[in-house]
Design a protein around this motif. Sequence first.
Motif, mmCIF file in Angstrom:
data_model
loop_
_atom_site.group_PDB
_atom_site.id
_atom_site.type_symbol
_atom_site.label_atom_id
_atom_site.label_comp_id
_atom_site.label_asym_id
_atom_site.label_seq_id
_atom_site.Cartn_x
_atom_site.Cartn_y
_atom_site.Cartn_z
ATOM 1 N N GLU A 119 0.962 -1.040 -0.114
ATOM 2 C CA GLU A 119 0.100 -0.007 0.268
ATOM 3 C C GLU A 119 0.902 1.422 0.126
ATOM 4 O O GLU A 119 1.931 1.390 0.813
ATOM 5 C CB GLU A 119 -0.982 -0.156 1.392
ATOM 6 N N ALA A 120 0.561 2.056 -0.773
ATOM 7 C CA ALA A 120 1.363 3.202 -1.167
ATOM 8 C C ALA A 120 0.625 4.410 -1.326
ATOM 9 O O ALA A 120 0.852 5.255 -2.473
ATOM 10 C CB ALA A 120 2.386 2.993 -2.352
ATOM 11 N N PRO A 121 -0.220 4.999 -0.300
ATOM 12 C CA PRO A 121 -1.001 6.247 -0.462
ATOM 13 C C PRO A 121 0.115 7.225 -0.465
ATOM 14 O O PRO A 121 1.231 7.300 -0.117
ATOM 15 C CB PRO A 121 -1.664 6.257 0.528
ATOM 16 N N VAL A 122 -0.307 8.380 -1.176
ATOM 17 C CA VAL A 122 0.764 9.559 -1.318
ATOM 18 C C VAL A 122 0.140 10.992 -0.486
ATOM 19 O O VAL A 122 -1.069 11.012 -0.414
ATOM 20 C CB VAL A 122 0.841 10.181 -2.605
ATOM 21 N N SER A 123 1.031 11.617 -0.042
ATOM 22 C CA SER A 123 0.709 13.040 0.637
ATOM 23 C C SER A 123 1.241 14.079 -0.529
ATOM 24 O O SER A 123 2.441 13.962 -0.869
ATOM 25 C CB SER A 123 1.582 13.184 1.882
ATOM 26 N N LEU A 134 5.856 13.310 -4.783
ATOM 27 C CA LEU A 134 5.031 13.150 -3.893
ATOM 28 C C LEU A 134 5.791 12.255 -2.639
ATOM 29 O O LEU A 134 6.768 11.751 -2.718
ATOM 30 C CB LEU A 134 4.076 11.853 -4.329
ATOM 31 N N VAL A 135 5.001 12.509 -1.639
ATOM 32 C CA VAL A 135 5.694 11.615 -0.288
ATOM 33 C C VAL A 135 4.641 10.299 -0.066
ATOM 34 O O VAL A 135 3.626 10.226 -0.070
ATOM 35 C CB VAL A 135 5.592 12.334 1.093
ATOM 36 N N TYR A 136 5.591 9.298 -0.161
ATOM 37 C CA TYR A 136 4.674 8.078 -0.102
ATOM 38 C C TYR A 136 4.619 7.507 1.415
ATOM 39 O O TYR A 136 5.640 7.656 2.104
ATOM 40 C CB TYR A 136 5.297 6.901 -0.951
ATOM 41 N N LEU A 137 3.378 6.979 1.800
ATOM 42 C CA LEU A 137 3.107 6.691 3.049
ATOM 43 C C LEU A 137 2.985 5.101 3.108
ATOM 44 O O LEU A 137 1.795 4.683 2.879
ATOM 45 C CB LEU A 137 2.050 7.098 3.960
ATOM 46 N N SER A 158 9.997 11.053 -1.552
ATOM 47 C CA SER A 158 10.188 10.526 -0.086
ATOM 48 C C SER A 158 9.558 9.212 0.202
ATOM 49 O O SER A 158 8.333 9.283 -0.380
ATOM 50 C CB SER A 158 9.881 11.417 0.825
ATOM 51 N N LEU A 159 9.994 8.109 0.297
ATOM 52 C CA LEU A 159 9.444 6.802 0.731
ATOM 53 C C LEU A 159 9.519 6.682 2.340
ATOM 54 O O LEU A 159 10.466 6.271 2.677
ATOM 55 C CB LEU A 159 10.055 5.811 0.200
ATOM 56 N N GLN A 160 8.181 6.972 2.813
ATOM 57 C CA GLN A 160 8.081 6.658 4.360
ATOM 58 C C GLN A 160 7.422 5.209 4.430
ATOM 59 O O GLN A 160 6.304 5.155 4.442
ATOM 60 C CB GLN A 160 7.328 7.682 4.749
ATOM 61 N N HIS A 161 8.283 4.385 4.903
ATOM 62 C CA HIS A 161 7.633 2.970 5.611
ATOM 63 C C HIS A 161 7.318 2.945 6.953
ATOM 64 O O HIS A 161 7.967 3.062 7.830
ATOM 65 C CB HIS A 161 8.746 1.919 5.287
ATOM 66 N N VAL A 162 5.735 2.688 6.963
ATOM 67 C CA VAL A 162 5.359 3.014 8.407
ATOM 68 C C VAL A 162 4.804 1.922 8.862
ATOM 69 O O VAL A 162 4.523 1.840 10.221
ATOM 70 C CB VAL A 162 4.208 4.069 8.287
ATOM 71 N N GLY A 163 4.962 0.525 8.309
ATOM 72 C CA GLY A 163 4.750 -0.718 9.130
ATOM 73 C C GLY A 163 4.007 -1.654 8.155
ATOM 74 O O GLY A 163 4.180 -1.300 6.883
ATOM 75 N N ALA A 169 -2.634 3.041 5.104
ATOM 76 C CA ALA A 169 -3.826 3.695 5.336
ATOM 77 C C ALA A 169 -4.023 4.716 6.389
ATOM 78 O O ALA A 169 -4.673 5.757 6.329
ATOM 79 C CB ALA A 169 -5.025 2.726 5.170
ATOM 80 N N LEU A 170 -3.597 4.109 7.527
ATOM 81 C CA LEU A 170 -3.903 4.856 8.801
ATOM 82 C C LEU A 170 -3.113 6.158 8.850
ATOM 83 O O LEU A 170 -3.685 7.128 9.125
ATOM 84 C CB LEU A 170 -3.576 4.059 10.194
ATOM 85 N N THR A 171 -1.876 6.087 8.557
ATOM 86 C CA THR A 171 -1.008 7.474 8.325
ATOM 87 C C THR A 171 -1.574 8.418 7.207
ATOM 88 O O THR A 171 -1.663 9.419 7.510
ATOM 89 C CB THR A 171 0.504 6.914 7.798
ATOM 90 N N LYS A 172 -2.212 7.860 6.293
ATOM 91 C CA LYS A 172 -2.795 8.699 5.247
ATOM 92 C C LYS A 172 -4.000 9.437 5.706
ATOM 93 O O LYS A 172 -4.188 10.667 5.500
ATOM 94 C CB LYS A 172 -3.248 8.072 4.023
ATOM 95 N N LEU A 173 -4.864 8.549 6.452
ATOM 96 C CA LEU A 173 -5.941 9.199 6.965
ATOM 97 C C LEU A 173 -5.708 10.378 8.231
ATOM 98 O O LEU A 173 -6.234 11.317 8.179
ATOM 99 C CB LEU A 173 -6.846 8.251 7.636
ATOM 100 N N ALA A 174 -4.643 10.040 8.739
ATOM 101 C CA ALA A 174 -4.171 10.952 9.810
ATOM 102 C C ALA A 174 -3.568 12.156 9.376
ATOM 103 O O ALA A 174 -3.859 13.268 9.494
ATOM 104 C CB ALA A 174 -2.894 10.426 10.709
ATOM 105 N N THR A 175 -2.818 12.203 8.197
ATOM 106 C CA THR A 175 -2.273 13.285 7.301
ATOM 107 C C THR A 175 -3.362 14.165 6.670
ATOM 108 O O THR A 175 -3.365 15.260 6.738
ATOM 109 C CB THR A 175 -1.361 12.827 6.277
#
Length: 289
Positions: A119-123, A134-137, A158-163, A169-175
């Motif tokens: 999963e790679a949603p973006v900011s 784009l910043v990938y979460l 930027s590629l941010q590996h969050v888990g 998805a959680l990180t993208k929703l928080a963002t």
Amino acid sequence: MTRVAVLGLGAMGSRMAANLIRAGFQVTVWNRSPQATAPLIAAGARAATTPRDAADGADFVMAMVRDDDASRQIWLDSATGALAGMGPGAVAIESSTLTPGWIRELGSQAASQGVALLEAPVSGTTPQAQAAQLVYLIGGDADTLARATPVLSAMGSSLQHVGDLGAGALTKLATNTLLGIQVTVIGELIGMLQHAGADVGRVLEAVAATPVWSTVAGRIAGLMQAGDVTPQFPIALIEKDFGYTVQQAGSADAVPTIAAARQVFRHALAEGLGKENMTSVVKLFTQKP
């Protein structure tokens, strides 16, 4: 040559596909409205008639669509879904803003067919997509991320590996939730300052000199004061994301501030502003009471 299929050619997906073409990947594109494929075909992409057709023979299949329902349709439809067209060892990349539950379900479905899901949603909005900034979460395992890094790096800075799956998805929703709350607050403050007869620009410039101001707040305030409602992140989409956040929390009572901000966007939808940029909510507060 690495083969990449891109499913969904809206404002973001079309720009992401164009960057993949420029980076030298062999790109196949699919969109529900076929006319959206024309500029990319001219740039060197192949058009597919279904997600399954697009995925056939691809090393990576990337989706950028509106919501859980659209994602489920393009991946799992029994006749046209992309997973059915993917071979063992291929990588699915889901870049849409979705719910963690659906992402984990999709991961299970993909694994059952020998396909790895990342999963790679973006900011970022359309300017960042255009500029490949784009910043990938990212949620998923590290080995899959390593395989996908050349593809993602062609579209992001930027590629941010969050888990694990679901964490992205959680990180993208928080963002997006934090972004949206700033949008509603700044819109309300501009309305309050305007009705009070203050010099709005001067007041906000002073606030911006304090530690409470954020980089994105400056962009939001600038667009609102300029009256620029060009849709970079439309109201209809950010309201959808707020709905997913409230759903994830379990109830509106669990996140009262977030739920209140969502009501602002729902009001804007009711006023016919859904296709305008999220900053258009300022119109709700600058009209005479």
